[in-house]
Design a protein around this motif. Structure first.
Motif, PDB file in Angstrom:
ATOM      1  N   THR A 172       0.825  -1.203   0.000  1.00 33.77           N
ATOM      2  CA  THR A 172       0.000   0.000   0.000  1.00 33.77           C
ATOM      3  C   THR A 172       0.862   1.258   0.000  1.00 33.77           C
ATOM      4  OG1 THR A 172      -1.920  -1.056   1.000  1.00 33.77           O
ATOM      5  CG2 THR A 172      -1.659   1.290   1.452  1.00 33.77           C
ATOM      6  N   PHE A 173       0.445   2.225  -0.769  1.00 36.22           N
ATOM      7  CA  PHE A 173       1.132   3.519  -0.758  1.00 36.22           C
ATOM      8  C   PHE A 173       0.495   4.396   0.315  1.00 36.22           C
ATOM      9  CE2 PHE A 173       2.048   7.851  -1.635  1.00 36.22           C
ATOM     10  CZ  PHE A 173       3.320   7.863  -2.200  1.00 36.22           C
ATOM     11  N   MET A 174       1.336   4.885   1.243  1.00 41.94           N
ATOM     12  CA  MET A 174       0.817   5.727   2.322  1.00 41.94           C
ATOM     13  C   MET A 174       1.444   7.108   2.228  1.00 41.94           C
ATOM     14  SD  MET A 174       1.141   3.076   5.455  1.00 41.94           S
ATOM     15  CE  MET A 174       0.434   1.425   5.359  1.00 41.94           C
ATOM     16  N   ASP A 175       0.602   8.098   2.124  1.00 37.00           N
ATOM     17  CA  ASP A 175       1.092   9.463   2.061  1.00 37.00           C
ATOM     18  C   ASP A 175       1.523   9.925   3.457  1.00 37.00           C
ATOM     19  OD1 ASP A 175       1.742  11.579   0.479  1.00 37.00           O
ATOM     20  OD2 ASP A 175      -0.248  11.729  -0.423  1.00 37.00           O
ATOM     21  N   ASN A 176       2.039  11.156   3.539  1.00 39.06           N
ATOM     22  CA  ASN A 176       2.637  11.569   4.813  1.00 39.06           C
ATOM     23  C   ASN A 176       1.641  11.966   5.895  1.00 39.06           C
ATOM     24  OD1 ASN A 176       1.787  13.930   3.810  1.00 39.06           O
ATOM     25  ND2 ASN A 176       3.796  14.894   3.603  1.00 39.06           N
ATOM     26  N   LEU A 177       0.369  11.663   5.710  1.00 37.04           N
ATOM     27  CA  LEU A 177      -0.588  11.946   6.788  1.00 37.04           C
ATOM     28  C   LEU A 177      -0.548  10.888   7.893  1.00 37.04           C
ATOM     29  CD1 LEU A 177      -4.225  11.079   5.694  1.00 37.04           C
ATOM     30  CD2 LEU A 177      -2.215  10.324   4.440  1.00 37.04           C
ATOM     31  N   VAL A 178       0.126   9.759   7.631  1.00 35.44           N
ATOM     32  CA  VAL A 178       0.158   8.698   8.643  1.00 35.44           C
ATOM     33  C   VAL A 178       1.086   9.109   9.790  1.00 35.44           C
ATOM     34  CG1 VAL A 178       0.719   6.276   9.107  1.00 35.44           C
ATOM     35  CG2 VAL A 178      -0.318   6.924   6.916  1.00 35.44           C
ATOM     36  N   ILE A 179       0.566   9.053  11.000  1.00 42.79           N
ATOM     37  CA  ILE A 179       1.341   9.376  12.200  1.00 42.79           C
ATOM     38  C   ILE A 179       2.471   8.346  12.330  1.00 42.79           C
ATOM     39  CG2 ILE A 179       1.213   9.393  14.741  1.00 42.79           C
ATOM     40  CD1 ILE A 179      -1.744  10.334  14.343  1.00 42.79           C
ATOM     41  N   PRO A 180       3.725   8.785  12.567  1.00 45.51           N
ATOM     42  CA  PRO A 180       4.834   7.833  12.625  1.00 45.51           C
ATOM     43  C   PRO A 180       4.576   6.633  13.545  1.00 45.51           C
ATOM     44  CG  PRO A 180       5.692  10.054  12.599  1.00 45.51           C
ATOM     45  CD  PRO A 180       4.200  10.184  12.673  1.00 45.51           C
ATOM     46  N   ARG A 181       3.909   6.855  14.687  1.00 41.25           N
ATOM     47  CA  ARG A 181       3.621   5.724  15.588  1.00 41.25           C
ATOM     48  C   ARG A 181       2.735   4.676  14.895  1.00 41.25           C
ATOM     49  NH1 ARG A 181       4.335   5.765  20.757  1.00 41.25           N
ATOM     50  NH2 ARG A 181       2.307   4.946  21.358  1.00 41.25           N
ATOM     51  N   GLY A 182       1.922   5.112  13.962  1.00 42.78           N
ATOM     52  CA  GLY A 182       1.186   4.192  13.098  1.00 42.78           C
ATOM     53  C   GLY A 182      -0.101   3.625  13.663  1.00 42.78           C
ATOM     54  N   TRP A 183      -0.061   3.188  14.914  1.00 45.19           N
ATOM     55  CA  TRP A 183      -1.187   2.437  15.469  1.00 45.19           C
ATOM     56  C   TRP A 183      -1.483   2.907  16.886  1.00 45.19           C
ATOM     57  CZ3 TRP A 183      -3.218  -0.929  11.914  1.00 45.19           C
ATOM     58  CH2 TRP A 183      -2.381  -1.301  10.846  1.00 45.19           C
ATOM     59  N   SER A 184      -2.737   2.798  17.284  1.00 45.48           N
ATOM     60  CA  SER A 184      -3.119   3.234  18.635  1.00 45.48           C
ATOM     61  C   SER A 184      -3.821   2.108  19.386  1.00 45.48           C
ATOM     62  CB  SER A 184      -4.050   4.450  18.522  1.00 45.48           C
ATOM     63  OG  SER A 184      -4.813   4.613  19.700  1.00 45.48           O
ATOM     64  N   ASP A 185      -3.494   1.977  20.684  1.00 44.94           N
ATOM     65  CA  ASP A 185      -4.186   0.958  21.502  1.00 44.94           C
ATOM     66  C   ASP A 185      -5.435   1.536  22.179  1.00 44.94           C
ATOM     67  OD1 ASP A 185      -3.179   2.512  23.580  1.00 44.94           O
ATOM     68  OD2 ASP A 185      -1.592   1.089  24.098  1.00 44.94           O
ATOM     69  N   TRP A 186      -5.794   2.750  21.802  1.00 42.77           N
ATOM     70  CA  TRP A 186      -6.967   3.445  22.323  1.00 42.77           C
ATOM     71  C   TRP A 186      -6.866   3.579  23.850  1.00 42.77           C
ATOM     72  CZ3 TRP A 186     -11.829   2.658  18.893  1.00 42.77           C
ATOM     73  CH2 TRP A 186     -12.736   3.702  19.108  1.00 42.77           C
TER      74      TRP A 186
END
Ligand SMILES: *[C@@H]1O[C@H](CO)[C@@H](O)[C@H](O)[C@H]1NC(C)=O
Ligand SMILES: *[C@@H]1O[C@H](CO)[C@@H](O)[C@H](O)[C@H]1NC(C)=O
Ligand SMILES: *[C@@H]1O[C@H](CO)[C@@H](O)[C@H](O)[C@H]1NC(C)=O
Length: 374
Positions: free
Chosen positions: A305-319
Motif C-alpha cells: 500500500t502507498f501511504m502518504d505523509n498523513l500517517v502518524i509515525p507511531r502508526g497504530w493506537s491501543d486506544w
C-alpha cells in the motif's frame, strides 16, 4: 504471445488508471506527484497479482451450492428516475422481490441521485445493485446517530444511521456511490453518520465509493470483499468486526486533526475477523493512525500500500489500553510512501515476513473461492 500479453496488461493498466483518476478527480488535486503515485500504484498491482498467482498449496474449495443455483437463475429489474424502468426508486424495486428469494436479482440502477434510506433485509439474499460505470448512481442520506427515529421516537444510534444497510447475505454492489452527507465536527458523540453498513456475509463491492465523515463504512460482520473502491471519511471511517479484504482501494481522509482510518473490533483471539488492505492507497488531510484497537484483539494488515505523509509515525493506537499492545495484530508488508516509514512505529506493530503476510494477500482471506464470482 508474450507481447500480446504485455499489450493487454498495458490496456488493463490504462483502464484502471482511468477509473482511479475518475474517482479522485472530484476530491483531490491532480498534481504531477499524484499522477506519478497513481502510475506506481497501478504498475505494482499487476506485479503483485502475478505474484499471487504463484502462491500455491491451497486447495480450491467448492462454490457454495445455494449461490451456484441462484446465479444460474439470475433475473434483472431496472430502476430509473425518469420512468423508463420497472421502478422509479430502489426501495420499491426491493419490495417487489419475494422474501426468501432463491435467485440472483440484479437491480440495474440508472444514473441519478437517489435520496433514499435503504435496508436490504436478511430475507432478501442474492441482490445485486448494478450501476453505470460511466455515471454511477448516488444513494444519499444524512442521518446521524443522534437523529431521532420517526418510528421509535429514540435516537437512531450508529447502527441505524446508515443510508444503506445490508443485513442480507450474498449482496453485491457494482459502480454505486454510497453517501452520507452529514459533515459535522468530527469525533463528537452522536455524530456518527454511516454511509453503508454491511452485516450480511459473502458480500462484495466493486467500483464503489463510500463517502462520509465520521464512521463512513460500518464493516460490521461477515465475509466481505472490496475491489477498486474509494472510501472517504474522517474518524474511524472503516470500522466493525467484518472479515474483509480491500483490494485496490483508495482510502482518503478528510480529518481535520488526529484521527484513525480503521477501528477494527476483533474481541477474542478465536474470532476469524480482521481487515486486510492490499494494493491500496492512503491519502488525505489531518494526521491519522492506520488503526486503533476497538477490540482487544483488533487485527489489521496493510500490504503493498502507498501511504502518504498523513500517517502518524507511531502508526497504530491501543486506544489508551496497554494490555492491547500484546494482543492486537497490526501488520505491514511491503508498503511504500512517506507514511510507510517504520522508524517511529509503536514497538508492537509488526513488519510481516513473507510467510506471515501470505494469509492476508489473497481472496482466500475471505474464503473467496466458495462465493466470489469472477
Ligand atoms: C469497473 O469500472 C471499469 C471502468 O469503467 C469497467 O471496465 C469494469 O467493468 C467495472 N467493473 C465491473 C465489475 O463492472
Ligand atoms: C438532512 O437533509 C434534509 C433534507 O435535505 C434536511 O432537511 C435536514 O436538515 C438535514 N439534516 C441534518 C441533520 O443535516
Ligand atoms: C524514515 O524516518 C526517519 C526518521 O524520521 C528518517 O531518518 C529516514 O530517512 C526515513 N526513511 C526513509 C526511507 O524515508
Amino acid at each position: 504471445m508474450a507481447s500480446n500479453h504485455r499489450v493487454f496488461t498495458f490496456i488493463l493498466f490504462l483502464v484502471s488508471l482511468h477509473v482511479n483518476l475518475h474517482f479522485i478527480s472530484s476530491s483531490s488535486s491532480s498534481s504531477k506527484a499524484d499522477f506519478e503515485r497513481w502510475v506506481w500504484w497501478n504498475m505494482k498491482n499487476h506485479r503483485s497479482r502475478k505474484a499471487m498467482e504463484s502462491v500455491s498449496g491451497r486447495e480450491t474449495r467448492q462454490m457454495d451450492e445455494k449461490l451456484r443455483r441462484a446465479e444460474m437463475n439470475k433475473v434483472s429489474i431496472s430502476v430509473s428516475q425518469d420512468g423508463n424502468g420497472d421502478f422509479t426508486n430502489i426501495k420499491d424495486a426491493l419490495s417487489s422481490i419475494p422474501p426468501r428469494n432463491k435467485r440472483r436479482v440484479v437491480l440495474i440502477i440508472k444514473p441519478g441521485v437517489y435520496r433514499e434510506k435503504i435496508l436490504v433485509p436478511k430475507t432478501l439474499p442474492f441482490v445485486t445493485f448494478l450501476g453505470d460505470s460511466e455515471d454511477p448512481p448516488t444513494i444519499t442520506g444524512n442521518d446521524t446517530a443522534s437523529v431521532v427515529s420517526d418510528d421509535t421516537g429514540k435516537p437512531l444510534k450508529t447502527y441505524r444511521s446508515p443510508t444503506v444497510a445490508v443485513d442480507a447475505d450474498y449482496f453485491v454492489a457494482i459502480n454505486i456511490k454510497f453517501e452520507n452527507t452529514a459533515m459535522h465536527e468530527v469525533g463528537r458523540e452522536g455524530e456518527q453518520a454511516v454511509a453503508l453498513r454491511a452485516s450480511g456475509t459473502k458480500t462484495a463491492f466493486y467500483n464503489c465509493s463510500f463517502m462520509g465523515s465520521q464512521d463512513t463504512l460500518y464493516d460490521h460482520k461477515g465475509l466481505h470483499y472490496f475491489n477498486n473502491c474509494f472510501i472517504q471519511g474522517s474518524v474511524d471511517f472503516i470500522f466493525g468486526y467484518g472479515t474483509s479484504l480491500y483490494e485496490n482501494c483508495h482510502l482518503n481522509s478528510v480529518a481535520k486533526k488526529v484521527a484513525s482510518l480503521t477501528a477494527q473490533k476483533r474481541t477474542i483471539s478465536s474470532l476469524a475477523s480482521g481487515f486486510s488492505f492490499k494494493d491500496c492507497l492512503v491519502t488525505g488531510s489531518g494526521t491519522v493512525y492506520l488503526g486503533r484497537a476497538w477490540g482487544d484483539y483488533s487485527r489489521v494488515v496493510f500490504s503493498y500500500t502507498f501511504m502518504d505523509n498523513l500517517v502518524i509515525p507511531r502508526g497504530w493506537s491501543d486506544w489508551g489500553d496497554q494490555k492491547r499492545d500484546q494482543r492486537v495484530y497490526y501488520g505491514e508488508y511491503k508498503c511504500k510512501g512517506p507514511g510507510a516509514n517504520m522508524t517511529g512505529r509503536v514497538p508492537w506493530a509488526r513488519v510481516l515476513t513473507d510467510e506471515e503476510a501470505i494469509p492476508f494477500l489473497g481472496t482466500y482471506f475471505v474464503d473467496g473461492d466458495t462465493w466470489l464470482i469472477n
